[in-house]
Write an enzyme that holds these catalytic residues in place. Structure first.
Site, PDB file in Angstrom:
ATOM      1  N   TYR A  43     -11.799   9.647 -10.162  1.00 42.17           N
ATOM      2  CA  TYR A  43     -11.218   8.332  -9.932  1.00 42.17           C
ATOM      3  C   TYR A  43     -11.858   7.582  -8.757  1.00 42.17           C
ATOM      4  CZ  TYR A  43      -7.606   7.075  -6.457  1.00 42.17           C
ATOM      5  OH  TYR A  43      -6.945   6.626  -5.360  1.00 42.17           O
ATOM      6  N   LYS A  80      -7.258   9.204   7.426  1.00 40.45           N
ATOM      7  CA  LYS A  80      -6.829   9.204   6.018  1.00 40.45           C
ATOM      8  C   LYS A  80      -5.469   9.897   5.862  1.00 40.45           C
ATOM      9  CE  LYS A  80      -6.710   9.433   1.606  1.00 40.45           C
ATOM     10  NZ  LYS A  80      -6.766   8.363   0.653  1.00 40.45           N
ATOM     11  N   CYS A 121      -1.746  11.699  -4.173  1.00 38.80           N
ATOM     12  CA  CYS A 121      -2.168  11.544  -2.772  1.00 38.80           C
ATOM     13  C   CYS A 121      -1.010  11.698  -1.804  1.00 38.80           C
ATOM     14  CB  CYS A 121      -2.788  10.162  -2.583  1.00 38.80           C
ATOM     15  SG  CYS A 121      -4.077   9.836  -3.776  1.00 38.80           S
ATOM     16  N   LYS A 172       4.029   5.365 -10.749  1.00 41.56           N
ATOM     17  CA  LYS A 172       4.366   4.066 -10.161  1.00 41.56           C
ATOM     18  C   LYS A 172       4.089   2.972 -11.194  1.00 41.56           C
ATOM     19  CE  LYS A 172       0.102   2.838  -7.779  1.00 41.56           C
ATOM     20  NZ  LYS A 172      -0.422   2.387  -6.499  1.00 41.56           N
TER      21      LYS A 172
HETATM   22  N1  SAJ Z   1       6.780   4.295  -3.571  1.00 42.96           N
HETATM   23  C1  SAJ Z   1       8.136   4.091  -3.330  1.00 42.96           C
HETATM   24  N2  SAJ Z   1       8.517   3.029  -2.577  1.00 42.96           N
HETATM   25  C2  SAJ Z   1       7.592   2.149  -2.059  1.00 42.96           C
HETATM   26  C3  SAJ Z   1       6.226   2.370  -2.283  1.00 42.96           C
HETATM   27  C4  SAJ Z   1       5.846   3.468  -3.048  1.00 42.96           C
HETATM   28  O1  SAJ Z   1       8.987   4.862  -3.795  1.00 42.96           O
HETATM   29  O2  SAJ Z   1       8.032   1.204  -1.413  1.00 42.96           O
HETATM   30  C5  SAJ Z   1       6.343   5.445  -4.391  1.00 42.96           C
HETATM   31  C6  SAJ Z   1       5.627   5.027  -5.668  1.00 42.96           C
HETATM   32  O3  SAJ Z   1       6.530   4.750  -6.685  1.00 42.96           O
HETATM   33  C7  SAJ Z   1       4.780   6.262  -5.931  1.00 42.96           C
HETATM   34  C8  SAJ Z   1       4.438   6.784  -4.554  1.00 42.96           C
HETATM   35  O4  SAJ Z   1       5.369   6.181  -3.679  1.00 42.96           O
HETATM   36  O5  SAJ Z   1       5.517   7.239  -6.626  1.00 42.96           O
HETATM   37  C9  SAJ Z   1       3.037   6.484  -4.072  1.00 42.96           C
HETATM   38  O6  SAJ Z   1       2.644   5.156  -4.452  1.00 42.96           O
HETATM   39  P1  SAJ Z   1       1.814   4.198  -3.470  1.00 42.96           P
HETATM   40  O7  SAJ Z   1       1.576   2.934  -4.187  1.00 42.96           O
HETATM   41  O8  SAJ Z   1       2.488   4.139  -2.153  1.00 42.96           O
HETATM   42  O9  SAJ Z   1       0.475   4.981  -3.183  1.00 42.96           O
HETATM   43  P2  SAJ Z   1      -0.679   5.658  -4.105  1.00 42.96           P
HETATM   44  O10 SAJ Z   1      -0.428   7.135  -4.095  1.00 42.96           O
HETATM   45  O11 SAJ Z   1      -0.835   4.997  -5.410  1.00 42.96           O
HETATM   46  O12 SAJ Z   1      -1.969   5.312  -3.217  1.00 42.96           O
HETATM   47  C10 SAJ Z   1      -2.005   5.735  -1.874  1.00 42.96           C
HETATM   48  C11 SAJ Z   1      -2.463   4.540  -1.008  1.00 42.96           C
HETATM   49  N3  SAJ Z   1      -2.236   4.859   0.389  1.00 42.96           N
HETATM   50  C12 SAJ Z   1      -1.581   4.000   1.216  1.00 42.96           C
HETATM   51  O13 SAJ Z   1      -1.120   2.949   0.836  1.00 42.96           O
HETATM   52  C13 SAJ Z   1      -1.458   4.425   2.640  1.00 42.96           C
HETATM   53  C14 SAJ Z   1      -3.928   4.235  -1.287  1.00 42.96           C
HETATM   54  O14 SAJ Z   1      -4.407   3.255  -0.385  1.00 42.96           O
HETATM   55  C15 SAJ Z   1      -4.775   5.511  -1.138  1.00 42.96           C
HETATM   56  O15 SAJ Z   1      -6.141   5.253  -1.401  1.00 42.96           O
HETATM   57  C16 SAJ Z   1      -4.264   6.515  -2.134  1.00 42.96           C
HETATM   58  O16 SAJ Z   1      -2.907   6.836  -1.785  1.00 42.96           O
HETATM   59  C17 SAJ Z   1      -5.113   7.770  -2.065  1.00 42.96           C
HETATM   60  O17 SAJ Z   1      -5.924   7.986  -2.979  1.00 42.96           O
HETATM   61  O18 SAJ Z   1      -5.021   8.503  -1.070  1.00 42.96           O
END
Ligand code: SAJ
Length: 427
Positions: A13, A205, A259, A316
């Site tokens: 990815y 990170k 992540c 998500k």
């Molecule tokens: N989630 C909530 N409430 C929120 C935000 C997210 O419950 O307000 C949940 C989502 O539904 C999901 C999980 O958290 O299940 C993670 O989703 P996310 O959108 O927060 O993050 P990822 O895992 O899709 O991507 C993250 C990102 N990191 C940050 O925002 C600090 C992205 O920038 C990274 O590149 C990615 O991890 C990675 O590959 O590490």
């Protein structure tokens, strides 16, 4: 430009869009993957089931003649390692793919080459694990080849845009390595490039994703508190977020993806005794699916024999990625409790959850259902018309685990709507 050839190990990815971006910006790229299916798909002109726009980018890269793929690395001026680093059962990082990639580079490493690590790793991996393996080549890290770490920070769902536009941190084992990394990534990165040392970059990170996990846990804890106290958490969060220095995240059925639920463990691994908050946040988020399942049970009176339409399985909104999805855990708990669950995931209609029936449309999901549950706030589910659902299903129970459905509209359609985080004692 100092770099004309680059070998990218891992075409997943992050590796694939990175390799493709180098190629479409004029570098000659050799992409390596150990999975024959990935290579086959790419050779046939694309890949299935990935991020929007990625297939097109990979196609353009392959058509340019600058991008070829194979099972093993070849000589190149720069090497980029972008392989998975999952967490093991004992919650320590599994570095076997990084180690294997480094071993595979050894025979091809030449004086003056640059090696970049992109995989998320515990602090110290570049210096302590990667450097020593590469030095089996007989070359000395820093003196004879350059070595740096750069974390990927692009958000799934906005990957291609963020890969190019986000600020990029590059941590070298020395200044020359960081500067060489900067020169390589400047090929396609338009965001700021920030130089530091390798271990700081690794820590950056992990801090980013841990910060997100802890903040999601806090939001989830607030939702449980609000239910108990009799407050609407969504209203409370909206009001709190009017404060200029507060930004509370959204509660939900838990945190998922590959992540956020993994990376905090790499910090815990570094010092378990110094990370009680991080560990507690993991426990809160991991416990949230059970809380969500309990809410559904309360709404239905009991789970045994009840027919539940579960909307969404992705980790998500607007992605087809189901890895570590809390929605799947909620479904598992419902099934374990005796409910008859039908799941519908519009972004991956063929995918389902164990013990539940997989269906390919909303109509099939709700047909005969006692309750409809919003597990993932995909745009098409947020917009659902409750009047339409009232005609399509016999039951009148709705459960919203994402704080998206409008209470008056659902009540007007005859539904009893239960919303996660919506306490009713004060209502
Ligand atoms: N989630 C909530 N409430 C929120 C935000 C997210 O419950 O307000 C949940 C989502 O539904 C999901 C999980 O958290 O299940 C993670 O989703 P996310 O959108 O927060 O993050 P990822 O895992 O899709 O991507 C993250 C990102 N990191 C940050 O925002 C600090 C992205 O920038 C990274 O590149 C990615 O991890 C990675 O590959 O590490």
């Amino acid at each position: 430009m100092r770099f004309r050839t680059v070998c990218v190990l891992g075409l997943g990815y992050i590796g694939l869009p990175t390799a493709s971006s180098f190629a479409t910006h004029g570098l000659r790229v050799h992409g390596v993957d150990t999975d024959p299916q990935v290579l086959r798909e790419l050779r046939e002109g694309g890949i299935r089931n990935r991020e929007a726009g990625l297939q097109e980018l990979a196609r353009v890269a392959l058509a340019s003649g600058n991008f070829e793929v194979g099972e093993r690395p070849v000589e190149a001026e720069a090497f980029v390692i972008a392989v998975p680093t999952p967490v093991r059962r004992d919650r320590r990082a599994d570095l076997q793919h990084v180690e294997a990639a480094a071993e595979a580079i050894v025979p091809h490493l030449r004086p003056g080459n640059l090696v970049m690590l992109e995989s998320t790793c515990p602090p110290g991996t570049t210096l302590g694990t990667l450097g020593p393996i590469l030095e089996k080549s007989g070359l000395k890290a820093g003196a004879e080849f350059l070595l740096a770490y750069t974390p990927e920070r692009a958000l799934p769902g906005k990957l291609l845009q963020e890969l190019v536009e986000n600020a990029r941190v590059i941590g070298g084992i020395d200044r020359r390595s960081a500067e060489a990394g900067s020169e390589l990534y400047r090929t396609f990165v338009r965001g700021e490039i920030l130089l530091t040392d390798a271990t700081t970059a690794e820590m950056v990170k992990l801090m980013e994703n841990t910060s997100r996990d802890v903040n999601i846990a806090l939001a989830n804890e607030f939702s449980r508190l609000a239910e108990q106290i009799g407050v609407d958490v969504w209203e409370a969060v909206r009001l709190a977020n009017q404060h200029p220095r507060i930004n509370i995240l959204r509660p939900g059925p838990g945190a998922g993806g590959h992540c956020i639920v993994v990376d905090p463990w790499f910090l815990v691994e570094a010092a378990p005794e110094l990370t009680p908050l991080i560990q507690q946040a993991r426990a809160v988020n991991d416990g949230q699916p059970a809380h969500a399942a309990k809410l559904i049970e309360t709404a239905l009176g009991k789970l045994q024999g009840r027919r539940v339409a579960a909307l969404g399985l992705a980790y998500k909104p607007a992605v087809n990625d189901l890895r570590e999805s809390p929605a799947i855990e909620v479904v598992r708990l419902l099934v374990t409790g005796g409910a008859r669950v039908r799941t519908f995931e519009p972004y991956a209609p063929e995918r389902g959850a164990e013990g539940a029936e997989t269906v390919g449309s909303l109509e099939e999901a709700v047909a005969g259902a006692d309750a409809v549950v919003l597990l993932v706030d995909h745009p098409e589910f947020i917009e659902l018309d409750p009047q339409l659902l009232a005609r399509a299903m016999p039951g009148r129970v709705a459960v919203d685990l994402r704080g998206r459905w409008n209470m008056p509209a659902w009540s007007a359609a005859g539904f009893s709507l239960k919303v996660l985080g919506l306490g009713t004692a004060n209502a």
